[in-house]
Enzyme design. Structure first.
Site, PDB file in Angstrom:
ATOM      1  N   TYR A   1       0.824  -1.218   0.000  1.00  0.00           N
ATOM      2  CA  TYR A   1       0.000   0.000   0.000  1.00  0.00           C
ATOM      3  C   TYR A   1       0.856   1.267   0.000  1.00  0.00           C
ATOM      4  O   TYR A   1       0.386   2.329  -0.376  1.00  0.00           O
ATOM      5  CB  TYR A   1      -0.934   0.026   1.219  1.00  0.00           C
ATOM      6  CG  TYR A   1      -2.122  -0.907   1.119  1.00  0.00           C
ATOM      7  CD1 TYR A   1      -2.188  -1.898   0.147  1.00  0.00           C
ATOM      8  CD2 TYR A   1      -3.186  -0.801   1.995  1.00  0.00           C
ATOM      9  CE1 TYR A   1      -3.268  -2.759   0.054  1.00  0.00           C
ATOM     10  CE2 TYR A   1      -4.283  -1.656   1.910  1.00  0.00           C
ATOM     11  CZ  TYR A   1      -4.312  -2.631   0.938  1.00  0.00           C
ATOM     12  OH  TYR A   1      -5.387  -3.475   0.862  1.00  0.00           O
TER      13      TYR A   1
ATOM     14  N   LYS B   1       2.644 -15.101   3.069  1.00  0.00           N
ATOM     15  CA  LYS B   1       2.635 -15.822   1.790  1.00  0.00           C
ATOM     16  C   LYS B   1       4.098 -16.156   1.487  1.00  0.00           C
ATOM     17  O   LYS B   1       4.628 -15.865   0.405  1.00  0.00           O
ATOM     18  CB  LYS B   1       1.989 -14.941   0.699  1.00  0.00           C
ATOM     19  CG  LYS B   1       1.673 -15.666  -0.589  1.00  0.00           C
ATOM     20  CD  LYS B   1       0.524 -16.650  -0.499  1.00  0.00           C
ATOM     21  CE  LYS B   1       0.414 -17.500  -1.746  1.00  0.00           C
ATOM     22  NZ  LYS B   1      -0.578 -18.581  -1.645  1.00  0.00           N
TER      23      LYS B   1
ATOM     24  N   ASP C   1      -3.855 -17.812   2.061  1.00  0.00           N
ATOM     25  CA  ASP C   1      -4.986 -18.492   1.414  1.00  0.00           C
ATOM     26  C   ASP C   1      -5.634 -19.490   2.373  1.00  0.00           C
ATOM     27  O   ASP C   1      -6.860 -19.566   2.505  1.00  0.00           O
ATOM     28  CB  ASP C   1      -4.571 -19.154   0.084  1.00  0.00           C
ATOM     29  CG  ASP C   1      -3.227 -19.870   0.131  1.00  0.00           C
ATOM     30  OD1 ASP C   1      -2.541 -19.809   1.180  1.00  0.00           O
ATOM     31  OD2 ASP C   1      -2.860 -20.505  -0.880  1.00  0.00           O
TER      32      ASP C   1
ATOM     33  N   ASP D   1      -6.200  -6.152   5.538  1.00  0.00           N
ATOM     34  CA  ASP D   1      -7.360  -5.446   4.975  1.00  0.00           C
ATOM     35  C   ASP D   1      -8.399  -6.463   4.513  1.00  0.00           C
ATOM     36  O   ASP D   1      -9.587  -6.385   4.849  1.00  0.00           O
ATOM     37  CB  ASP D   1      -6.860  -4.583   3.792  1.00  0.00           C
ATOM     38  CG  ASP D   1      -7.900  -3.608   3.275  1.00  0.00           C
ATOM     39  OD1 ASP D   1      -8.976  -3.511   3.876  1.00  0.00           O
ATOM     40  OD2 ASP D   1      -7.612  -2.943   2.258  1.00  0.00           O
TER      41      ASP D   1
ATOM     42  N   ASP E   1     -12.162  -7.761   6.558  1.00  0.00           N
ATOM     43  CA  ASP E   1     -13.508  -7.701   5.963  1.00  0.00           C
ATOM     44  C   ASP E   1     -14.155  -9.088   6.015  1.00  0.00           C
ATOM     45  O   ASP E   1     -15.348  -9.211   6.306  1.00  0.00           O
ATOM     46  CB  ASP E   1     -13.445  -7.238   4.488  1.00  0.00           C
ATOM     47  CG  ASP E   1     -13.754  -5.752   4.321  1.00  0.00           C
ATOM     48  OD1 ASP E   1     -13.362  -4.967   5.210  1.00  0.00           O
ATOM     49  OD2 ASP E   1     -14.364  -5.372   3.299  1.00  0.00           O
TER      50      ASP E   1
HETATM   51  C1  LIG Z   1      -9.644   2.566   1.587  1.00  0.00           C
HETATM   52  C2  LIG Z   1      -8.394   1.899   2.048  1.00  0.00           C
HETATM   53  C3  LIG Z   1      -7.312   2.945   2.060  1.00  0.00           C
HETATM   54  C4  LIG Z   1      -8.426   1.292   3.389  1.00  0.00           C
HETATM   55  C5  LIG Z   1      -9.258   0.102   3.709  1.00  0.00           C
HETATM   56  O1  LIG Z   1      -9.891  -0.565   2.940  1.00  0.00           O
HETATM   57  C6  LIG Z   1      -9.243  -0.236   5.123  1.00  0.00           C
HETATM   58  O2  LIG Z   1      -8.554   0.394   5.898  1.00  0.00           O
HETATM   59  O3  LIG Z   1      -9.925  -1.205   5.508  1.00  0.00           O
HETATM   60 MG   LIG Z   2     -10.681  -2.386   3.997  1.00  0.00          MG
END
Ligand SMILES: CC(C)CC(=O)C(=O)O
Ligand SMILES: [Mg+2]
Ligand SMILES: NC(=O)C1=CN([C@@H]2O[C@H](COP(=O)(O)OP(=O)(O)OC[C@H]3O[C@@H](n4cnc5c(N)ncnc54)[C@H](O)[C@@H]3O)[C@@H](O)[C@H]2O)C=CC1
Length: 357
Positions: A135, A190, A222, A246, A250
């Site tokens: 990133y 990984k 994975d 990240d 989610d």
């Molecule tokens: C929009 C990104 C910079 C960040 C992201 O997806 C996150 O921090 O979960």
């Molecule tokens: Mg995110």
């Protein structure tokens, strides 16, 4: 105590309003100052992270952040895109340690897409390195390929990199967090493909020597993605790099019922922190008054705990959230048969009422 309030874009403004309502009712004598960030700041000042907003954030003890981004900005030059605001805040303030606790509240066991027995009692902590990895790595850009499968073709590239001190400090954070929990760290990498992550694995293994009381497990990303939905309760603390963290966080949000339930704290080495829900600005539901504000309200609780030395107030908010869920109130993302559907503001009001009752 100074709190910088940066609502941002989309549902950011709606959910931060509810968290501010909750903080105000605690009557803890905070000084809260708001500023524009993301697309909203670009519209007003021509930049997603104006100097005045950055300065407010730097001078604050803590930052309460909503979310940034909207599809309409996707064609802007990258430095002007709303997402650069949150990336810039993380970088400028050195917020390298991102805590994303995935807790499945007993009232929401039925809201998850997973079988109840897999998630009942779930309490895992994802620790994501937040200022390095692909990133932030340089160089990056577009060019004409000189080699590869299609020499002469247009191509894009990014750089994945981690230095030893960057990995060491996040590994220390993870082992120390595990010591206060179930003493198990899963380091996700990984290493079978990427040199950056073989190095990550080696450094985490080195740091582990200082924590013989904590169990360390290594797992490829994975497999980790698969194990998270197969047997999530087998994890305690998960530590990983910026991009894998990240994605996995989610995924983990769905173990809690919804991404609208996943708070986060991003800390630097001075104890200063930025607190935001783990989700984005959700343009698909923005302006409809249906976003779940609980991840943001729970992020405010983390702010009280980690940056403002107000543990009792943090616990009061967490208890109030559970009370509201026990009353059967649900925003649409966590609604199920037999519960009462409410909007963003009604949910915030219910938390305020539970706090003051
Ligand atoms: C929009 C990104 C910079 C960040 C992201 O997806 C996150 O921090 O979960
Ligand atoms: Mg995110
Ligand atoms: N830290 C930040 O500011 C972040 C910003 N973004 C930005 O947000 C924008 C939208 O990105 P998406 O990939 O759609 O991710 P998103 O997290 O905004 O939304 C994904 C899905 O989850 C739902 N959702 C998210 N938060 C919710 C909530 N509180 N209550 C109910 N439902 C919720 C949305 O409606 C959508 O269907 C993009 O511009 C992206 O770059 C994305 C992630 C983090």
């Amino acid at each position: 105590m100074k709190i910088a309030v940066l609502p941002g874009d989309g549902i950011g403004t709606e959910i931060v309003s509810e968290a501010v309502k909750v903080l105000e009712v605690l009557d803890l004598k905070f000084e809260m100052k708001s500023a524009l960030v993301g697309g909203a700041a670009y519209e007003a000042h021509g930049h997603p992270l104006p100097e005045s907003t950055l300065q407010l954030a730097k001078e604050a003890d803590a930052i309460l952040f909503g979310a940034v981004g909207d599809w309409k900005y996707d064609k802007l030059d990258r430095p002007l895109r709303p997402e650069q605001a949150i990336l810039g805040l993380r970088k400028h303030l050195g917020l390298f340690a991102n805590f994303r606790p995935a807790i499945c509240y007993e009232q929401l066991v039925g809201a998850s897409s997973l079988k109840p027995e897999l998630i009942a009692g779930l309490d895992i902590l994802i620790i994501r390195e937040l200022t390095g990895d692909i990133y932030f790595g340089q160089p990056r850009g577009r060019r004409t390929a000189v080699d590869g499968h299609f020499p002469g073709a247009e191509e894009a590239f990014d750089t994945m990199r981690y230095s030893r001190p960057e990995i060491e400090r996040i590994a220390h954070v993870a082992f120390q967090a595990a010591r206060k929990r179930n003493k198990k760290v899963t380091s996700v990498d990984k290493a079978n493909v990427l040199e950056t992550f073989q190095f990550w694995k080696d450094v985490v293994t080195d740091v582990h020597k200082e924590y013989p009381d904590v169990e360390l497990q290594h797992m490829y990303v994975d497999n980790a993605a698969m194990q998270l939905v197969k047997a999530p309760k087998a994890f305690d603390v998960v530590v990983t790099g910026n991009m894998f963290g990240d994605i996995l966080s989610d995924e983990a949000s769905m173990l809690t019922g919804s991404i609208g339930m996943l708070p986060s704290a991003s800390l630097n080495s001075k104890g200063q922190g930025l607190y935001e829900p783990s989700h984005g600005s959700a343009p698909d539901i923005a302006g409809k008054g249906v976003a779940n504000p609980l991840a943001t309200i729970l992020s405010a609780a983390m702010m009280l705990r980690f940056s403002l030395n107000q543990e009792a107030a943090a616990q009061r908010i967490e208890t109030a959230v559970q009370k509201v869920l026990a009353q059967g109130l649900r925003t649409p993302d966590i609604w199920s048969e037999g519960t009462t559907k409410v909007g963003t503001a009604q949910m915030g009001d219910a938390v305020v009422k539970a706090l003051t009752a």
